[in-house]
Design an enzyme around this catalytic site. Structure first.
Site, PDB file in Angstrom:
ATOM      1  CB  CYS B  89     -36.117  -4.519  51.212  1.00  0.00           C
ATOM      2  SG  CYS B  89     -34.535  -4.972  51.932  1.00  0.00           S
ATOM      3  CG  HIS B 197     -37.786  -9.074  50.692  1.00  0.00           C
ATOM      4  ND1 HIS B 197     -37.524  -8.307  49.573  1.00  0.00           N
ATOM      5  CD2 HIS B 197     -36.746  -8.861  51.529  1.00  0.00           C
ATOM      6  CE1 HIS B 197     -36.374  -7.659  49.732  1.00  0.00           C
ATOM      7  NE2 HIS B 197     -35.881  -7.982  50.909  1.00  0.00           N
ATOM      8  CD  GLU B 199     -40.165  -8.992  47.268  1.00  0.00           C
ATOM      9  OE1 GLU B 199     -40.933  -8.624  48.188  1.00  0.00           O
ATOM     10  OE2 GLU B 199     -38.942  -8.713  47.267  1.00  0.00           O
TER      11      GLU B 199
END
Lengths: 726, 225
Positions: B89, B197, B199
């Site tokens: 990002c 993302h 994560e």
């Protein structure tokens, strides 16, 4: 100093009687700085002068309440040495004038209320009310407010996980933007605002002070005239990047033992923060205005004291801790300045260029603050004034399926995906359930427990019957939290009403508060923080139009084991769909009546509080035992809408037994829809339930009509898409 | 053998903790947290992560000021030595602004911030980061950005495609990105920038765990299973 004339007094929003109180408190004429300070401290926004005597009725205590109303936010114990800290606040007037910045700084302000107490913010929610979608200003307002909420929360890195949005012509000239933040802290690291310790340094941190937002609190306490656009300079401008740095710097300093007290500079800026800190500490305060970090040169003490520049905090430090604290704030590239000290004079003294420019005794400033027991009409007189027609005869629906499609595509029931996809709902990586279900669920970081949160209010019920509406707003958050498996713990509120000097409006305030108080007591669900926003009416749309009474409630509950959380989505084909609770056969105040029949008539559905509590506990037990596969409460739109929402969320249809129009669309209170492989489990457990159909297929089948989920989804999604692309 | 990684925090980063948690969950070892003002990286790093957020408020241009911060000079040098670098990002934006990856990330085509789970197609399964996926695999990973609209000139796009450096593609148009590009590799294959993302998709409670394989394959490739 210039002489204080009646016109200067009036420009500061003080009545002649209130000015006499100022003279009495000081024993002399105030100068302009002092007058400004009195004017903001005695504004409705800061003093709660019209609502205070009624707010006292609200229950605020429970064994798990650590700190109730009066501090920056409420604090409750969530076990394991941890606390949830939360509050909701309005930013209505600024958001109508400048929607992006108004909404953004509303989020910024409520975040500060929470992290100033030592909590890391973990969730943002909101409660939004707009006017009719075809009002010429409304699309712009919706776009601006949503972008502003997202623009601030996304950058700060706090997930926006829930909220509600309604539309009604009563908000055409006065939209409501209520923002709620929930944070988590350790119970032994909670910070309060009481300034203590003679000689302790008073420290200013954060952004510099500018000329923005001067007299914002006074603006928020007056109804809109024709010239609301001319008030634009009183809207503050937010900088979420600085707020993010301020959060990290404050939490870093809070991990040390340097802070005696801390308070954010919100409405009325440096004035209210310093007065509240000194008053709460029963101390005095002396500030050297030459040391206040200013954005521009030539700012006067009057401007510094009344500025509502954002992202600023005031702290009292332990002596000798200044260098360590300053190093932390410099690391985060924030301003840090010692601007005064705690005294024992119980006066607020301001010096500028070596001269005393303000000397106000704090006791009288608070004790002599105006307190009004404003007149209000009786419930019977209110009913006559509100002029809600009796429900009378209601014809059965001509086409239950066509009505369902219309409702699912209506402004109040359409999918809010367009809104919540503009919010980062997942930063923090602990979001377990977001907008679209009953309550948002966010895991307490590093644990298996989670917070369940919901904001609710049904203003049309509050208008038709303020007492029942007040009860219902509290009960609905209780129900939404229970429906995900959470144990409701406490609420915050944001009380939005019109002009309290009108006895009918005052009757709404009193009625709603009485209803809320009864609900809180019955549900063992106290109020720990809140905010009041009055004078929400506008002459801009052509004459004295008041908003609907809107006491928005934000509820917080706990799931001890987040893996047991329930959702609304159907999970499999061929499961029984059952309702638990009392069905209601009265279509009064329902969205079906308004949308399909074009009437806003009848009484709102009543809330049975004892039953509400029993059912909430029962549903939580069913979820914890793993007996049910999906849960959803019935609210706006009624039972058939609730079932449709469950079907759309799971991508699985439903085949329903025959329904009357009232069974389909009455907005029964305390009614849950559950699914489970075999509903006989409920009977075996002695639970009264009625099976209403089975899951399966790709359509809702009701009364011989087959409404494809694809068509329902298209109707549900198309409202915002068509509106925003038009 | 333990996995030695670093997560860089810029002022305004807000996914740094999430990245650190993901790396620790998958590798078993907490990453070292590095501040933007530090001139030097810790010695002996196996992996560097640039997290999401709004570095320096995204003022000027997303990622532009972070690209000039002291630590980025060290990151650029480390990438040159072959140390794997993942930018997610805002981290991807920093990588393009600092020249480690080609192209630019412009404002989303729809002009609004977009946060939702998106379907991605895994285009390259040869890289350190993507070896844990199968070719053409469809995975679901959340996006959350305002400036994720990938742009590069045709020659650059052709080269990226020709050299197999498109790591992930949006299965459906998402933000206006040319050729639906969601993540790209540098020519040596040790730098990955992506808007989604991973994560945030480590465990099923988060709504899906399709991001886990990215970290797992990188860790396996670097220090063994």
């Amino acid at each position: 100093m210039s002489e204080i004339t009646p016109s200067i007094v009036e420009a500061h929003g003080l009545s002649p009687e209130e000015y006499d109180r100022v003279l009495n408190a000081l024993g002399r004429e105030p100068n302009l700085v002092e007058l400004g300070i009195f004017s903001v401290m005695w504004s409705e926004h800061c003093s709660y002068k019209s609502s205070r005597i009624h707010l006292k009725k609200l229950p605020t205590e429970a064994p798990w309440v650590i700190c109730g109303p009066g501090e920056n936010a409420g604090v409750i114990d969530i076990g394991d040495g941890q606390a949830a800290i939360f509050k909701m606040e309005s930013h209505n007037h600024p958001s109508y004038i400048e929607p992006y910045q108004g909404a953004a700084t509303g989020v910024g302000g409520i975040l500060r209320d929470v992290f100033t107490m030592g909590a890391r913010p973990v969730a943002n929610l909101n409660a939004l009310r707009f006017g009719r979608p075809d009002h010429p200003k409304m699309k712009h307002l919706v776009q601006g407010v949503v972008a502003g909420i997202g623009g601030y929360g996304n950058c700060v890195g706090v997930p926006t996980v829930g909220g509600e949005t309604n539309f009604h012509p009563a908000y055409d000239g006065n939209i409501l933007v209520n923002a709620m933040t929930v944070g988590v802290a350790d119970t032994d690291k909670i910070f309060y605002s009481a300034a203590t310790g003679l000689g302790n340094p008073i420290v200013y941190v954060g952004s510099k002070t500018g000329r923005d937002g001067i007299h914002g609190a006074t603006m928020a306490s007056a109804d809109f005239g024709e010239d609301s656009d001319a008030k634009r300079p009183t809207v503050q401008v937010g900088d979420p990047f600085t707020e993010k740095l301020l959060i990290e710097a404050c939490l870093e300093l809070m991990a040390t033992d340097a802070i005696v007290a801390i308070q954010d500079m919100g409405a009325a800026g440096l004035t209210s923060s310093s007065v509240e800190m000194a008053t709460n500490g029963k101390a005095g305060i002396r500030l050297n205005m030459n040391n206040v970090p200013c954005r521009e040169t030539g700012m006067t003490p009057y401007e510094m004291m009344l500025s509502e520049s954002q992202e600023r905090m005031l702290m009292v430090l332990k002596p000798g801790k200044e260098p360590m604290a300053e190093a932390i704030f410099r690391k985060w590239e924030l301003d840090f300045a010692v601007i005064g000290e705690v005294t024992d004079t119980q006066h607020m003294v301001l010096e500028f260029n070596g001269e005393v420019v303000c000397d106000i005794p704090l006791g009288p400033l608070a004790a002599d603050a105006p307190l009004y027991d404003r007149p209000y009409v009786s419930p019977e007189e209110y009913k006559a004034w509100a002029n809600v027609a009796p429900l009378g005869d209601v014809a059965e629906s001509a086409d239950i399926g066509a009505d369902l499609l219309t409702l699912m595509g209506s402004a109040d029931l359409a999918s809010r995906r367009w809104i919540w996809q503009q919010y980062d709902s997942q930063v923090g990586a602990d979001t377990l359930q977001l907008s679209g279900g009953d309550a948002a669920v966010v895991r307490v970081h590093g644990t298996s427990k989670a917070l369940a949160m919901s904001t609710d209010c049904t203003p049309r019920y509050c208008y038709a019957d303020p007492y029942e509406g007040g009860k219902q707003a509290v009960a609905e958050t209780y129900r939404n939290i229970s429906a995900v498996g959470g144990r409701p713990l406490a609420i915050t509120n944001c009380l939005n009403f019109a002009n309290p000097q009108r006895p009918e409006i005052m009757a709404q305030i009193v009625g709603c508060l009485n209803g809320m108080a009864d609900a809180c007591r019955a549900l063992d669900y106290p109020i720990v923080s809140g905010n009041v926003s009055l004078y929400n009416e506008s002459k801009a749309t052509g004459g004295g139009s008041a908003i609907l009474p809107t006491p928005a409630i934000g509820g917080v509950g706990i799931l001890e084991d987040s893996s047991l959380m329930a959702t609304i989505a159907f999970k499999g084909e061929g499961q029984d769909i059952a309702v638990i609770g009392r069905e209601h056969d009265d279509l009064g105040q329902s969205l079906w009546l308004r949308t399909i029949q074009g009437r806003e008539d009848g009484n709102p559905p009543p809330v049975d509080l004892a039953e509400e509590r029993r059912l909430g506990e029962l549903v939580r037990d069913l979820i914890a035992a793993g007996d049910v596969t999906a849960v959803h409460d019935v609210s706006d739109g009624g039972l058939l809408v609730a079932v449709t929402e469950m079907a759309l969320a799971g991508g699985i249809g439903a085949d329903l037994l025959p329904l009357t129009t009232a069974q389909a669309y009455a907005e029964a209170q305390g009614l849950y829809v559950v699914t489970l492989p075999d509903a006989s489990v409920l009977a075996q457990r002695g639970i009264a339930a009625r099976v209403i159909g089975k899951t399966g297929g790709a359509a809702i089948v009701a009364n011989g009509a087959t409404i494809a989920l694809a068509d329902l989804r298209e109707a549900n999604d198309s409202f915002f898409r068509n509106w925003m692309e038009s | 053998m333990s996995f030695r990684s670093a997560v860089i925090t810029f002022p305004g980063s807000n996914c740094d903790r999430d990245m650190a948690v993901a790396l620790e969950q998958v590798s078993g070892t907490a990453p070292i947290r590095v501040w933007h003002g530090d001139a030097d990286l810790p010695d002996g790093l196996d992996f560097i992560a640039l997290p999401g957020g709004f570095s320096y408020g995204d003022y000027l241009r997303s990622g532009a000021m972070a690209a000039k911060s002291p630590i980025m000079q060290s990151v650029i040098a480390a990438a040159g030595r072959g140390v794997p670098v993942l930018g997610v990002c805002n981290g991807f934006q920093v990588l393009t602004e600092s020249g480690l990856l080609p192209g630019a990330l412009m404002r989303n085509a729809g002009q609004t911030f977009i946060c939702r789970s998106v379907a991605l197609t895994v285009e390259n399964t040869q890289s350190l980061f993507t070896a844990g996926y199968s070719a053409g695999q469809k995975i679901s990973i959340p996006v959350a950005h305002h400036d994720g609209n990938f742009f590069a000139d045709d020659a650059t796009l052709d080269r990226l495609e020709g050299e197999g450096r498109v790591a992930f593609r949006y299965a459906e148009p998402c933000n206006g990105s040319l050729r639906n590009i969601a993540g790209i590799l540098n020519d040596a294959g040790n730098v990955l920038g992506m808007m989604p993302h991973p994560e945030r998709a480590i465990e099923t409670a988060q709504g899906g765990s399709d991001g886990r394989a990215l970290f797992a394959s990188a860790i396996k490739g670097l220090v063994g299973a």
